[in-house]
Scaffold this motif. Structure first.
Motif, PDB file in Angstrom:
ATOM      1  N   ASN A   1       0.810  -1.218   0.000  1.00 17.96           N
ATOM      2  CA  ASN A   1       0.000   0.000   0.000  1.00 17.96           C
ATOM      3  C   ASN A   1       0.847   1.274   0.000  1.00 17.96           C
TER       4      ASN A   1
ATOM      5  N   CYS B   1     -11.471   3.459  -6.487  1.00 17.11           N
ATOM      6  CA  CYS B   1     -10.428   4.417  -6.126  1.00 17.11           C
ATOM      7  C   CYS B   1     -10.164   4.321  -4.628  1.00 17.11           C
ATOM      8  N   SER B   2      -8.909   4.170  -4.259  1.00 22.27           N
ATOM      9  CA  SER B   2      -8.555   4.042  -2.845  1.00 22.27           C
ATOM     10  C   SER B   2      -8.681   5.360  -2.097  1.00 22.27           C
ATOM     11  N   ASN B   3      -8.795   6.454  -2.817  1.00 26.77           N
ATOM     12  CA  ASN B   3      -8.911   7.766  -2.179  1.00 26.77           C
ATOM     13  C   ASN B   3     -10.359   8.181  -1.939  1.00 26.77           C
ATOM     14  N   CYS B   4     -11.220   7.989  -2.957  1.00 24.81           N
ATOM     15  CA  CYS B   4     -12.599   8.468  -2.829  1.00 24.81           C
ATOM     16  C   CYS B   4     -13.650   7.371  -2.964  1.00 24.81           C
TER      17      CYS B   4
ATOM     18  N   CYS C   1      -8.250   8.303 -11.365  1.00 22.98           N
ATOM     19  CA  CYS C   1      -9.631   8.562 -10.975  1.00 22.98           C
ATOM     20  C   CYS C   1     -10.126   9.879 -11.572  1.00 22.98           C
TER      21      CYS C   1
ATOM     22  N   CYS D   1     -11.639  12.290  -8.255  1.00 24.13           N
ATOM     23  CA  CYS D   1     -10.773  13.006  -7.306  1.00 24.13           C
ATOM     24  C   CYS D   1      -9.370  13.272  -7.856  1.00 24.13           C
TER      25      CYS D   1
ATOM     26  N   THR E   1      -6.947  11.271  -8.402  1.00 30.31           N
ATOM     27  CA  THR E   1      -5.872  10.442  -7.868  1.00 30.31           C
ATOM     28  C   THR E   1      -5.266   9.592  -8.991  1.00 30.31           C
TER      29      THR E   1
ATOM     30  N   ASN F   1      -2.858   0.961  -5.771  1.00 28.17           N
ATOM     31  CA  ASN F   1      -4.244   1.325  -5.471  1.00 28.17           C
ATOM     32  C   ASN F   1      -4.990   0.130  -4.871  1.00 28.17           C
TER      33      ASN F   1
ATOM     34  N   ASN G   1      -6.679  -0.521  -1.003  1.00 32.81           N
ATOM     35  CA  ASN G   1      -8.047  -1.005  -0.794  1.00 32.81           C
ATOM     36  C   ASN G   1      -8.066  -2.290   0.030  1.00 32.81           C
TER      37      ASN G   1
ATOM     38  N   ASN H   1      -7.411  -1.334   3.649  1.00 35.94           N
ATOM     39  CA  ASN H   1      -8.591  -0.681   4.224  1.00 35.94           C
ATOM     40  C   ASN H   1      -9.684  -1.690   4.575  1.00 35.94           C
TER      41      ASN H   1
END
Length: 227
Positions: free
Chosen positions: A40, A166-169, A184, A187, A189, A196, A200, A203
């Motif tokens: 990650n 998307c790992s950000n949004c 993405c 956002c 990214t 990515n 995820n 998370n």
């Protein structure tokens, strides 16, 4: 009168899992084909390709076997040479797996991986050689074995949309296997596809055990927050 004697059969050699309150370091890993694994944080370990590097040698030995009389001493000797080469490849791969597993376990209290259908993936003839060279299933088994001896968590999560979201949004960004960059449109990214996915995966695992990333980048026990 013989005194009562009791024996404890509890195995003291296997430590208990680290409590979630004491988890300080965690990593999500995406085991792939382009790289053996990507974390990650973007760290990568290359695929050693033991099988592919030995293919020409193996082909030569197999060709020699085909020229021998089946059942003859020369045929048996040639078959043994092929078997020894396969054994050598297997030992190289096993050593690589254990060294990689020990590195991950030394550096982390929790390791997140995908719960993949390895047999299903291997049916893809275009990818089967790469899949067998990586030997994901064998690696995850060894990672589990090493982690158990250290009391480290290995959390398997569903692979559903780990590469697409998307790992950000969280926005879904569909992409084929040939697309190696996650970009993405929502956002903005931009990340390596496997990095990515690894974020995820981590998370999802943290969500399962009720841990969130703190604002300063550390870990803290809390209610699950990831979708």
């Amino acid at each position: 009168m013989v005194p009562d004697v009791s024996f404890s059969l509890e195995d003291k050699s296997v430590p208990s899992l680290i409590s979630t309150e004491n988890i300080k370091t965690a990593v999500g890993i995406d085991v792939g084909l382009k790289e053996f694994l990507t974390t990650n944080t973007g760290e990568t370990i290359s695929v050693p390709k033991f099988y592919r590097k030995s293919q020409s040698n193996l082909a030569r030995k197999q060709k020699k076997v085909s020229r021998k009389e089946i059942g003859s001493n020369n045929w048996r000797a040639a078959q043994n040479r092929i078997a020894r080469l396969h054994q050598h490849i297997a030992r190289q791969r096993e050593d690589f797996h254990y060294k990689t597993a020990h590195k991950l376990v030394r550096e982390n209290d929790l390791i997140a991986v995908e719960d993949l259908n390895i047999r299903g993936l291997a049916r893809n003839t275009k990818l089967s050689k790469s899949i067998y060279d990586v030997a994901r299933g064998a690696f995850i088994e060894k990672l589990n074995a090493v982690a158990v001896k250290r009391g480290i968590h290995v959390i398997k999560v569903s692979p559903h949309n780990t590469s697409q979201n998307c790992s950000n949004c969280g926005h879904k960004v569909p992409k084929t296997l040939s697309v190696r960059t996650h970009s993405c449109p929502k956002c903005k990214t931009v990340l390596d596809r496997d990095e990515n996915a690894a974020i995820n995966i981590l998370n999802k695992a943290l969500n399962e055990v009720g841990i969130i990333l703190s604002a300063c980048g550390g870990l803290g026990v809390s209610q699950p927050v990831f979708a």
